[in-house]
Write an enzyme that holds these catalytic residues in place. Structure first.
Site, PDB file in Angstrom:
ATOM      1  N   CYS A 191       7.305   4.330  -4.155  1.00 24.97           N
ATOM      2  CA  CYS A 191       7.036   3.256  -5.105  1.00 24.97           C
ATOM      3  C   CYS A 191       5.533   3.025  -5.027  1.00 24.97           C
ATOM      4  O   CYS A 191       4.933   3.239  -3.969  1.00 24.97           O
ATOM      5  CB  CYS A 191       7.817   2.000  -4.716  1.00 24.97           C
ATOM      6  N   CYS A 198      10.257   3.254  -8.757  1.00 25.34           N
ATOM      7  CA  CYS A 198       9.641   2.390  -9.769  1.00 25.34           C
ATOM      8  C   CYS A 198       9.086   3.267 -10.880  1.00 25.34           C
ATOM      9  O   CYS A 198       8.736   4.424 -10.657  1.00 25.34           O
ATOM     10  CB  CYS A 198       8.567   1.486  -9.172  1.00 25.34           C
ATOM     11  N   CYS A 247       2.487  13.765  -8.336  1.00 19.79           N
ATOM     12  CA  CYS A 247       2.693  13.794  -6.894  1.00 19.79           C
ATOM     13  C   CYS A 247       1.663  14.714  -6.238  1.00 19.79           C
ATOM     14  O   CYS A 247       1.172  15.652  -6.859  1.00 19.79           O
ATOM     15  CB  CYS A 247       4.101  14.283  -6.568  1.00 19.79           C
TER      16      CYS A 247
END
Length: 157
Positions: free
Chosen positions: A8, A81, A89
Site C-alpha cells: 500500500c 490500495c 513495481c
C-alpha cells in the site's frame, strides 16, 4: 512455504492489517510482510488497536519501504490500495505474481468513534475472508497463471 508481500502506498493501515492477519491465520504456512512505496514510517494506531482486539499479534509490525524487501523474494505481491496498484513495481519484483485486492481505507474515514471502529472491523473481516480463501487455494506456486487467476477471483468474491 509461500511468501507474500502486501503493498500500500503509505504502509500504515491496509497492508499492515493484511500482513498481521495473514501471519496469524496461516499458522506458518505463509510468511507475509508489508511495505509501501512511500511509507509513512509509523503504523496507524487504530490498526494496532483493532488487531489487538481481535487477538492478532502486532508486536512486529513496522511501516517500511518496499526497497527493504529486495532480498525477501515474495512469491506473490498483493496491492491493497488503488494508488499502489497503479505504481510501477521495483525491477527486483520481476516475474513475481502481482494481484490487486482493493480495500477501503478505514484510517481515512471521518466519523464517530463507532463508525470508525465499524470501518476497521469491516476491513479486518474482509481481509480475514480473503486469507481464509487464500489458504484453501488449489493451485501450485509453480503454476503462475492458475495461481494468479485464483488470487484475482478471491478479490472479486
Amino acid at each position: 512455504m509461500m511468501k507474500i508481500l502486501y503493498i500500500c502506498t503509505h504502509n500504515r493501515c491496509r497492508s499492515i492489517l493484511s500482513e498481521a492477519i495473514t501471519n496469524h491465520l496461516s499458522n506458518g504456512k505463509i510468511i507475509a510482510k508489508s511495505a509501501g512505496s512511500q511509507p509513512s514510517g509509523q503504523v496507524h494506531p487504530l490498526s494496532l488497536k483493532y488487531l489487538s482486539q481481535e487477538g492478532i499479534p502486532t508486536g512486529n509490525l513496522l511501516s517500511q519501504s518496499w526497497d527493504d524487501f529486495e532480498n525477501f523474494s515474495p512469491d506473490i505481491v498483493v496491492t491493497v490500495c488503488d494508488n499502489a496498484a497503479g505504481e510501477v513495481c521495483p525491477l527486483w519484483m520481476g516475474d513475481t505474481i502481482k494481484v490487486h485486492w482493493g480495500l477501503n481505507d478505514p484510517s481515512k474515514l471521518q466519523g464517530t468513534e463507532d463508525e470508525i471502529e465499524y470501518a476497521f472491523k469491516t476491513t479486518i473481516s474482509e481481509i480475514s475472508k480473503r486469507v481464509t480463501k487464500l489458504l484453501s487455494l488449489h493451485s501450485d506456486i509453480s503454476d503462475k497463471n492458475a495461481l494468479k487467476n485464483e488470487l484475482a477471483a478471491i478479490a472479486r468474491a
